[in-house]
Design a protein around this motif. Structure first.
Motif, PDB file in Angstrom:
ATOM      1  N   ARG A   1      -0.047  -2.816  18.718  1.00 54.62           N
ATOM      2  CA  ARG A   1       0.147  -3.691  17.563  1.00 54.62           C
ATOM      3  C   ARG A   1       1.541  -3.557  16.965  1.00 54.62           C
ATOM      4  O   ARG A   1       2.091  -4.508  16.445  1.00 54.62           O
TER       5      ARG A   1
ATOM      6  N   TYR B   1       0.858  -1.181   0.000  1.00 53.85           N
ATOM      7  CA  TYR B   1       0.000   0.000   0.000  1.00 53.85           C
ATOM      8  C   TYR B   1       0.897   1.235   0.000  1.00 53.85           C
ATOM      9  O   TYR B   1       1.812   1.344   0.825  1.00 53.85           O
TER      10      TYR B   1
ATOM     11  N   PHE C   1       7.204   7.233  12.648  1.00 54.91           N
ATOM     12  CA  PHE C   1       6.192   6.385  13.262  1.00 54.91           C
ATOM     13  C   PHE C   1       6.623   6.015  14.674  1.00 54.91           C
ATOM     14  O   PHE C   1       7.730   5.525  14.893  1.00 54.91           O
TER      15      PHE C   1
ATOM     16  N   ARG D   1      -2.393   0.560  -4.652  1.00 51.27           N
ATOM     17  CA  ARG D   1      -2.122  -0.737  -4.040  1.00 51.27           C
ATOM     18  C   ARG D   1      -1.326  -1.589  -5.009  1.00 51.27           C
ATOM     19  O   ARG D   1      -1.308  -1.333  -6.213  1.00 51.27           O
TER      20      ARG D   1
ATOM     21  N   ARG E   1      -7.699  -0.248   6.170  1.00 49.20           N
ATOM     22  CA  ARG E   1      -7.122  -0.562   4.854  1.00 49.20           C
ATOM     23  C   ARG E   1      -7.493   0.488   3.805  1.00 49.20           C
ATOM     24  O   ARG E   1      -6.906   0.533   2.736  1.00 49.20           O
TER      25      ARG E   1
ATOM     26  N   TYR F   1       2.610   9.654  15.420  1.00 58.72           N
ATOM     27  CA  TYR F   1       3.781  10.062  14.651  1.00 58.72           C
ATOM     28  C   TYR F   1       4.387  11.314  15.268  1.00 58.72           C
ATOM     29  O   TYR F   1       3.683  12.166  15.804  1.00 58.72           O
TER      30      TYR F   1
ATOM     31  N   VAL G   1      -0.548  -3.782   4.397  1.00 53.79           N
ATOM     32  CA  VAL G   1      -1.899  -3.709   4.931  1.00 53.79           C
ATOM     33  C   VAL G   1      -2.501  -5.100   4.940  1.00 53.79           C
ATOM     34  O   VAL G   1      -2.453  -5.821   3.956  1.00 53.79           O
ATOM     35  N   GLY G   2      -3.088  -5.448   6.073  1.00 50.80           N
ATOM     36  CA  GLY G   2      -3.738  -6.749   6.157  1.00 50.80           C
ATOM     37  C   GLY G   2      -2.979  -7.687   7.042  1.00 50.80           C
ATOM     38  O   GLY G   2      -1.932  -8.182   6.695  1.00 50.80           O
ATOM     39  N   GLY G   3      -3.502  -7.919   8.222  1.00 48.14           N
ATOM     40  CA  GLY G   3      -2.879  -8.874   9.129  1.00 48.14           C
ATOM     41  C   GLY G   3      -1.667  -8.304   9.819  1.00 48.14           C
ATOM     42  O   GLY G   3      -0.615  -8.200   9.220  1.00 48.14           O
ATOM     43  N   GLY G   4      -1.827  -7.914  11.057  1.00 43.12           N
ATOM     44  CA  GLY G   4      -0.665  -7.441  11.784  1.00 43.12           C
ATOM     45  C   GLY G   4      -0.452  -5.949  11.650  1.00 43.12           C
ATOM     46  O   GLY G   4      -1.325  -5.209  11.223  1.00 43.12           O
ATOM     47  N   ALA G   5       0.739  -5.510  12.007  1.00 40.88           N
ATOM     48  CA  ALA G   5       1.058  -4.090  12.026  1.00 40.88           C
ATOM     49  C   ALA G   5       1.043  -3.504  10.628  1.00 40.88           C
ATOM     50  O   ALA G   5       1.523  -4.118   9.689  1.00 40.88           O
ATOM     51  N   ASP G   6       0.463  -2.356  10.489  1.00 43.79           N
ATOM     52  CA  ASP G   6       0.432  -1.725   9.179  1.00 43.79           C
ATOM     53  C   ASP G   6       0.719  -0.244   9.280  1.00 43.79           C
ATOM     54  O   ASP G   6       0.147   0.562   8.564  1.00 43.79           O
ATOM     55  N   GLY G   7       1.610   0.119  10.189  1.00 45.60           N
ATOM     56  CA  GLY G   7       2.014   1.507  10.288  1.00 45.60           C
ATOM     57  C   GLY G   7       2.730   1.951   9.035  1.00 45.60           C
ATOM     58  O   GLY G   7       3.493   1.193   8.437  1.00 45.60           O
ATOM     59  N   LEU G   8       2.443   3.168   8.602  1.00 43.97           N
ATOM     60  CA  LEU G   8       3.079   3.714   7.416  1.00 43.97           C
ATOM     61  C   LEU G   8       4.498   4.140   7.719  1.00 43.97           C
ATOM     62  O   LEU G   8       4.773   4.743   8.749  1.00 43.97           O
ATOM     63  N   THR G   9       5.411   3.833   6.786  1.00 44.48           N
ATOM     64  CA  THR G   9       6.771   4.363   6.829  1.00 44.48           C
ATOM     65  C   THR G   9       6.838   5.458   5.785  1.00 44.48           C
ATOM     66  O   THR G   9       6.558   5.214   4.602  1.00 44.48           O
TER      67      THR G   9
ATOM     68  N   GLN H   1       1.522   1.994  17.232  1.00 42.57           N
ATOM     69  CA  GLN H   1       0.167   1.739  16.757  1.00 42.57           C
ATOM     70  C   GLN H   1      -0.599   0.946  17.805  1.00 42.57           C
ATOM     71  O   GLN H   1      -0.075  -0.014  18.389  1.00 42.57           O
TER      72      GLN H   1
ATOM     73  N   TYR I   1      -5.301   6.236   5.941  1.00 40.37           N
ATOM     74  CA  TYR I   1      -5.176   6.990   7.185  1.00 40.37           C
ATOM     75  C   TYR I   1      -5.826   8.349   7.082  1.00 40.37           C
ATOM     76  O   TYR I   1      -5.819   8.963   6.022  1.00 40.37           O
TER      77      TYR I   1
ATOM     78  N   TYR J   1      -2.599   5.534  15.338  1.00 43.91           N
ATOM     79  CA  TYR J   1      -1.160   5.582  15.082  1.00 43.91           C
ATOM     80  C   TYR J   1      -0.644   6.919  15.605  1.00 43.91           C
ATOM     81  O   TYR J   1      -1.274   7.952  15.399  1.00 43.91           O
TER      82      TYR J   1
END
Lengths: 114, 110
Positions: B55, A32, B45, A51, B96, B35, A95-103, B48, B99, B33
């Motif tokens: 998480r 993503y 970051f 995506r 999904r 930041y 994205v999807g399952g677990g951590a999905d924090g943006l870098t 979260q 943000y 989240y």
């Protein structure tokens, strides 16, 4: 973890010309890729995202392309206007399952010259 | 209005002190989240939370901690503050679909 490189750090273009900002990412599992625009003193705002199952996406004067093989993605702004002046950030996440924090990348300061 | 509420908007405090930043996510979002944005570091970051549980952790210092409450609002606690902690602190909520960021809390440590 994920690492996102963004360039250039500053981009100055004439009003009406096109602007291109490029980003690379390191984690092949990232799927993503959003772009945010941040005006001075304000919150980042999502302007477009893509995506990993799509190669290109357009929204009026803005387009984003993704090359999964090369792990890079780009933001294209056509017919630039003064209100396009801002800092633009690219980002990547899983994205999807677990951590999905943006870098996030470190940002590109886009200056539109009149 | 993004639907993500952050308070306070501005905070000035002295070195060594402790502060708490608050964030209420957009209605229906379970994830929050945090930041940190400083001039030379971009958007970093921190952490979260999802539905009350931690998480993921990013570049969060041990002096910093966070939690998410049953009503889904979140607090970021910053202690033993140093001059270098001066920054804009954003929270974001989303899923999904993407943000949404709050307006941020500008922390100045003097």
């Amino acid at each position: 973890g994920e690492n996102v490189e963004q360039h250039p750090s500053t981009l100055s273009v004439q009003e009406g010309d096109s602007a291109v900002i490029k980003c690379t990412y390191s984690d092949s599992a990232s799927n993503y890729f959003p772009w945010y625009k941040q005006e001075l003193g304000k919150r980042p705002q999502l302007i477009i995202d893509i995506r990993s199952n799509v190669g290109e996406k357009k929204d009026q004067r803005i387009a984003v392309t993704l090359n999964k093989t090369a792990k890079h993605f780009s933001l294209h702004i056509t017919e630039t206007q003064p209100e396009d002046s801002a800092v633009y950030f690219c980002a990547a996440s899983k994205v999807g399952g677990g951590a999905d924090g943006l870098t996030f990348g470190k940002g590109t300061h886009l200056i539109i010259q009149p | 209005d993004s639907g993500v509420t952050q308070t306070p908007k501005h905070l000035i405090t002295a070195t060594g002190q402790r502060v708490t930043l608050r964030c209420s996510p957009r209605s229906g979002d379970l994830s929050v989240y945090w930041y940190q944005q400083s001039l030379d570091q971009g958007l970093q970051f921190l952490i979260q939370y999802y539905n009350g549980e931690e998480r993921a952790k990013g570049n969060i210092l041990e002096r910093f901690s966070a939690q998410q409450f049953p009503d889904l609002h979140s607090e970021l606690n910053l202690s033993s503050l140093e001059l270098g902690d001066s920054a804009l602190y954003f929270c974001a909520s989303g899923d999904r679909r993407g943000y949404t960021f709050g307006s941020g809390t500008r922390l100045t440590v003097v």
